[in-house]
Design a protein around this motif. Structure first.
Motif, mmCIF file in Angstrom:
data_model
loop_
_atom_site.group_PDB
_atom_site.id
_atom_site.type_symbol
_atom_site.label_atom_id
_atom_site.label_comp_id
_atom_site.label_asym_id
_atom_site.label_seq_id
_atom_site.Cartn_x
_atom_site.Cartn_y
_atom_site.Cartn_z
ATOM 1 N N ASN A 42 0.810 -1.212 0.000
ATOM 2 C CA ASN A 42 0.000 0.000 0.000
ATOM 3 C C ASN A 42 0.847 1.266 0.000
ATOM 4 O OD1 ASN A 42 -2.385 -1.528 0.161
ATOM 5 N ND2 ASN A 42 -2.115 -1.757 2.373
ATOM 6 N N GLY A 43 2.101 1.123 -0.396
ATOM 7 C CA GLY A 43 2.966 2.283 -0.446
ATOM 8 C C GLY A 43 3.528 2.684 0.897
ATOM 9 N N GLU A 44 3.264 1.913 1.946
ATOM 10 C CA GLU A 44 3.745 2.254 3.269
ATOM 11 C C GLU A 44 5.186 1.827 3.482
ATOM 12 O OE1 GLU A 44 1.013 0.672 6.102
ATOM 13 O OE2 GLU A 44 -0.720 1.274 4.925
ATOM 14 N N MET A 45 5.688 0.943 2.627
ATOM 15 C CA MET A 45 7.067 0.485 2.734
ATOM 16 C C MET A 45 7.669 0.470 1.334
ATOM 17 S SD MET A 45 8.568 -3.144 4.218
ATOM 18 C CE MET A 45 7.814 -2.956 5.846
ATOM 19 N N SER A 46 8.743 1.214 1.149
ATOM 20 C CA SER A 46 9.371 1.300 -0.158
ATOM 21 C C SER A 46 10.012 -0.034 -0.528
ATOM 22 C CB SER A 46 10.429 2.403 -0.162
ATOM 23 O OG SER A 46 11.510 2.046 0.688
ATOM 24 N N GLU A 47 10.290 -0.191 -1.818
ATOM 25 C CA GLU A 47 10.938 -1.417 -2.277
ATOM 26 C C GLU A 47 12.319 -1.564 -1.641
ATOM 27 O OE1 GLU A 47 9.818 -3.937 -4.115
ATOM 28 O OE2 GLU A 47 7.857 -2.968 -4.034
ATOM 29 N N GLU A 48 13.014 -0.436 -1.492
ATOM 30 C CA GLU A 48 14.335 -0.467 -0.878
ATOM 31 C C GLU A 48 14.260 -0.933 0.576
ATOM 32 O OE1 GLU A 48 18.127 2.537 -0.020
ATOM 33 O OE2 GLU A 48 16.394 3.235 -1.161
ATOM 34 N N MET A 49 13.239 -0.436 1.302
ATOM 35 C CA MET A 49 13.065 -0.823 2.695
ATOM 36 C C MET A 49 12.664 -2.294 2.801
ATOM 37 S SD MET A 49 10.630 0.854 5.655
ATOM 38 C CE MET A 49 11.489 2.425 5.545
ATOM 39 N N LYS A 50 11.792 -2.723 1.900
ATOM 40 C CA LYS A 50 11.384 -4.126 1.911
ATOM 41 C C LYS A 50 12.583 -5.044 1.677
ATOM 42 C CE LYS A 50 7.893 -4.025 -1.026
ATOM 43 N NZ LYS A 50 6.811 -4.610 -1.861
#
Length: 303
Positions: A42-50
């Motif tokens: 839902n856009g709450e966690m960026s791909e980089e953060m994931k």
């Protein structure tokens, strides 16, 4: 045909049970984590953060364990390795605090002893081996050089076992708020600046299905961790999102570790340990709320 193979192997195992059986089984642990389910989609966690969180989870959860066993006793430990990469110290401490250390089982006395470190303090947890109502089947497969048969059981989950955590279904919170307080109050609640407790976003199931693959060719009623009670060594275990797969077995090793209960830590019963963990977790949650969601962590245990 499979049924007859199963019966033959059981009869064969009974014939060699009197022998002095000992061995070491190596298990590789794999755990899947759906980060999208925790808000990543839902856009709450960026791909980089994931990617970063996924790497930390992999480093913390993908391990090798060694089960050293004889006919009635075993000791189960993580194989010591060098850290593969940088892991956030706080994250590492959190994960290790909710993960058992060395586990000793005695099938004759039905006793399990765990060496646990919880937020910097050592505990020696004693308990009875949890008896599962295994349902064996004729379904089989080859694992290495052994024929393994499938068995399933339902297992009650420790309410403090956060390795079993899953995101709460979102349906009820908004609906309940509208039903109880009306739409206007629900909108006010949504716009509130009060930080959301991460623990409110997850839940721990009361019970899960466990699938085990055991081989009568190694006639010991043992397996990795706390699991036991089948007519053969457990070679593969599927518990919720975690799979433990036996990658190597050494029978009658010359230099095997001595099997004895761990001795490090304050002796407590399972019930006492569950209470200690709950009280500390509640303290951490209260600190989080009081700090306005800044992640301030409570200290260790006194004394």
């Amino acid at each position: 045909m499979t049924r007859y193979i199963f019966i033959f192997l059981l009869l064969f195992s009974f014939g060699i049970k009197a022998q002095n059986i000992s061995g070491q089984a190596y298990y590789e642990s794999k755990t899947t984590v759906d980060l999208d389910a925790f808000g990543g989609g839902n856009g709450e966690m960026s791909e980089e953060m994931k990617k970063a969180v996924g790497q930390m989870m992999k480093s913390a959860l993908e391990k090798t364990y060694i089960l050293t066993f004889n006919q009635y006793e075993s000791i189960y430990k993580e194989q010591e390795t060098l850290d593969a990469g940088p892991v956030n110290p706080g994250f590492k401490m959190m994960m290790s605090s909710y993960t058992p250390g060395a586990q000793y089982k005695n099938l004759k006395t039905n006793q399990i002893v765990e060496e646990n470190e919880f937020f910097g303090k050592q505990f020696l947890v004693t308990d009875s081996i949890q008896t599962l109502d295994w349902q064996t089947t004729n379904e089989s497969k080859q694992i290495g050089q052994y024929i393994a048969f499938k068995a399933t059981a339902m297992k009650k989950v420790d309410p403090n076992d956060y390795s079993m955590a899953r995101p709460k279904k979102k349906e009820s919170s908004a609906a309940k708020a509208k039903d109880d307080e009306g739409k206007e109050n629900a909108e006010v609640k949504k716009d509130s600046v009060q930080p959301q407790d991460p623990m409110d976003m997850i839940e721990i199931p009361k019970e899960i299905e466990v699938t085990a693959w055991f081989t009568p060719q190694i006639p010991v009623s043992n397996g990795p961790g706390e699991f036991a009670g089948l007519p053969g060594l457990i070679l593969e275990l599927n518990v919720y999102r975690t799979t433990l797969l036996c990658s190597k077995i050494v029978m009658n090793p010359k230099d095997a570790e001595k099997i004895e209960p761990p001795k490090k830590g304050k002796e407590v019963t399972r019930a006492e340990y569950v209470k200690i963990v709950k009280e500390k977790t509640d303290e951490l949650r209260e600190n989080f709320r009081n700090s306005g969601g800044n992640g301030r962590r409570g200290g260790g245990f006194g004394g």
